[in-house]
Write a protein that holds these residues in place. Structure first.
Motif, PDB file in Angstrom:
ATOM      1  N   PRO A  17       0.791  -1.323   0.026  1.00 59.57           N
ATOM      2  CA  PRO A  17       0.050   0.068   0.138  1.00 59.57           C
ATOM      3  C   PRO A  17       0.844   1.102  -0.077  1.00 59.57           C
ATOM      4  N   MET A  18       2.090   1.306   0.773  1.00 58.65           N
ATOM      5  CA  MET A  18       2.798   2.464   0.784  1.00 58.65           C
ATOM      6  C   MET A  18       3.337   2.618  -0.737  1.00 58.65           C
ATOM      7  N   TRP A  19       3.951   1.537  -1.308  1.00 65.08           N
ATOM      8  CA  TRP A  19       4.391   1.802  -2.628  1.00 65.08           C
ATOM      9  C   TRP A  19       3.507   2.299  -3.788  1.00 65.08           C
ATOM     10  N   ASP A  20       2.098   1.474  -3.274  1.00 57.56           N
ATOM     11  CA  ASP A  20       1.019   2.096  -4.274  1.00 57.56           C
ATOM     12  C   ASP A  20       0.663   3.592  -4.241  1.00 57.56           C
ATOM     13  N   GLU A  21       0.755   3.968  -2.932  1.00 58.48           N
ATOM     14  CA  GLU A  21       0.591   5.386  -2.598  1.00 58.48           C
ATOM     15  C   GLU A  21       1.902   6.317  -3.320  1.00 58.48           C
ATOM     16  N   LEU A  22       2.997   5.795  -3.382  1.00 54.63           N
ATOM     17  CA  LEU A  22       4.128   6.512  -3.899  1.00 54.63           C
ATOM     18  C   LEU A  22       3.884   6.546  -5.485  1.00 54.63           C
ATOM     19  N   VAL A  23       3.501   5.521  -6.098  1.00 53.36           N
ATOM     20  CA  VAL A  23       3.316   5.579  -7.603  1.00 53.36           C
ATOM     21  C   VAL A  23       2.133   6.467  -7.903  1.00 53.36           C
ATOM     22  N   LYS A  24       1.106   6.473  -7.088  1.00 52.43           N
ATOM     23  CA  LYS A  24      -0.187   7.233  -7.510  1.00 52.43           C
ATOM     24  C   LYS A  24       0.297   8.782  -7.229  1.00 52.43           C
ATOM     25  N   TYR A  25       0.957   9.128  -6.107  1.00 52.06           N
ATOM     26  CA  TYR A  25       1.434  10.618  -5.901  1.00 52.06           C
ATOM     27  C   TYR A  25       2.652  10.879  -6.856  1.00 52.06           C
ATOM     28  N   SER A  26       3.488   9.986  -7.165  1.00 53.23           N
ATOM     29  CA  SER A  26       4.560  10.368  -8.119  1.00 53.23           C
ATOM     30  C   SER A  26       3.710  10.670  -9.623  1.00 53.23           C
ATOM     31  N   ASN A  27       2.894   9.978  -9.919  1.00 49.78           N
ATOM     32  CA  ASN A  27       2.327  10.096 -11.135  1.00 49.78           C
ATOM     33  C   ASN A  27       1.636  11.539 -11.251  1.00 49.78           C
ATOM     34  N   ASN A  28       0.920  11.814 -10.321  1.00 47.90           N
ATOM     35  CA  ASN A  28       0.199  13.336 -10.179  1.00 47.90           C
ATOM     36  C   ASN A  28       1.055  14.230  -9.711  1.00 47.90           C
ATOM     37  N   SER A  29       2.319  14.101  -9.226  1.00 47.26           N
ATOM     38  CA  SER A  29       3.390  15.179  -8.808  1.00 47.26           C
ATOM     39  C   SER A  29       2.712  15.788  -7.517  1.00 47.26           C
ATOM     40  N   ASN A  30       2.211  15.045  -6.719  1.00 47.60           N
ATOM     41  CA  ASN A  30       1.679  15.640  -5.400  1.00 47.60           C
ATOM     42  C   ASN A  30       2.708  15.444  -4.400  1.00 47.60           C
ATOM     43  N   TYR A  31       3.735  16.140  -4.061  1.00 46.31           N
ATOM     44  CA  TYR A  31       4.553  16.148  -3.270  1.00 46.31           C
ATOM     45  C   TYR A  31       4.230  15.908  -1.893  1.00 46.31           C
TER      46      TYR A  31
END
Length: 116
Positions: A17-31
């Motif tokens: 779940p942590m990796w999934d969040e990193l992927v999601k927020y990296s994809n939409n540039s949400n620092y």
């Protein structure tokens, strides 16, 4: 329980779940959301301006595929590293995702995250 004593299955239940969040927020540039599970040590090294530039410049930080493959763990010191085979929606090939987890004030936090 010490994170080093957790099974690979238990680590995956935490890390995925942590990796999934990193992927999601990296994809939409949400620092802000991208760094919310970072340890204090990791946050000190994650300069918001530099990360913003990386999000803006790097094609790899955008369009990461949500479907990843867990490859296993590495235990060292007080941390466990979860390894993922990561694909990209636009670039052919595979990348190695690395997520370093450990405890900070009795909570599991991210101490390192890279993709290469």
């Amino acid at each position: 329980m010490d994170i080093l004593e957790k099974s690979d299955k238990e680590i995956l239940e935490i890390a995925r779940p942590m990796w999934d969040e990193l992927v999601k927020y990296s994809n939409n540039s949400n620092y802000g959301a991208f760094t919310r599970n970072f340890s204090e040590e990791m946050l000190r090294g994650a300069n918001e301006i530099e990360m913003g530039k990386q999000f803006a410049r790097s094609e790899l930080t955008k369009n990461l595929d949500e479907d990843v493959e867990f490859m296993g763990t590495i235990r060292r010191g007080q941390h466990v590293t979860a390894l993922f085979k990561q694909k990209h929606k636009k670039k052919p090939g595979e990348w190695l995702g690395r997520l370093v987890l450990g405890y900070e004030e009795d909570k599991i936090k991210i101490f390192g995250a890279t993709i290469f």
